[in-house]
Design a protein around this motif. Structure first.
Motif: not given
Length: 145
Positions: A123-135
């Motif tokens: 879930s930490a990986r999913r959150a980090a990837l989503r954050l990068l995608k949103d940025l």
């Protein structure tokens, strides 16, 4: 046996960790260890479970009783707050919280099918990837305006 710092039961749901081997948890050299038995709902037999844990310590660290400074037995604590189940409202929580822009979640409860540490890491990986995608989307949007 002072060299036994970590153990996972293959024939029973028991986990042992000697935390002070890798982290300074006292000023006087006192060791901190945890021994856990994972139980499902309704499977609790506190006295039998405590005996099983004591027998595990006897196997891992003979004579441990003479070294104990403090001991706490908690027969029923929550290890995972939530998990995948049929009645779960949000079957795959996160990583983004739709109601709060820029808020992302991770933890063992934010599972997409994983359990415990696997769920927390995934879930930490999913959150980090989503954050990068949103940025990246925000940066691309700012450039095209």
């Amino acid at each position: 046996m002072a060299d036994r710092h970590f153990a996972i039961g293959l024939d029973q749901p028991i986990f042992f960790s000697h935390h002070s081997r890798v982290a300074k948890l006292s000023h006087n050299g006192t060791l901190v260890m945890h021994l856990i038995k994972y139980i499902g709902s309704g499977d609790s037999h506190p006295q039998a479970d405590e005996r099983a844990l004591e027998q595990t310590m006897d196997l891992l660290h003979p004579g441990w009783q003479q070294e104990v400074v403090a001991r706490q037995y908690l027969p029923n604590i929550t290890v995972v707050h939530d998990y995948m189940h049929i009645g779960r409202q949000d079957s795959q929580p996160g990583p983004a919280v739709s109601e709060v822009r820029g808020l992302y979640v991770a933890g063992d409860w934010a599972s997409h099918g994983e359990m415990l540490a696997d769920a927390a890491a995934a879930s930490a990986r999913r959150a980090a990837l989503r954050l990068l995608k949103d940025l990246a989307a925000t940066a691309n949007h700012a450039i095209t305006i």
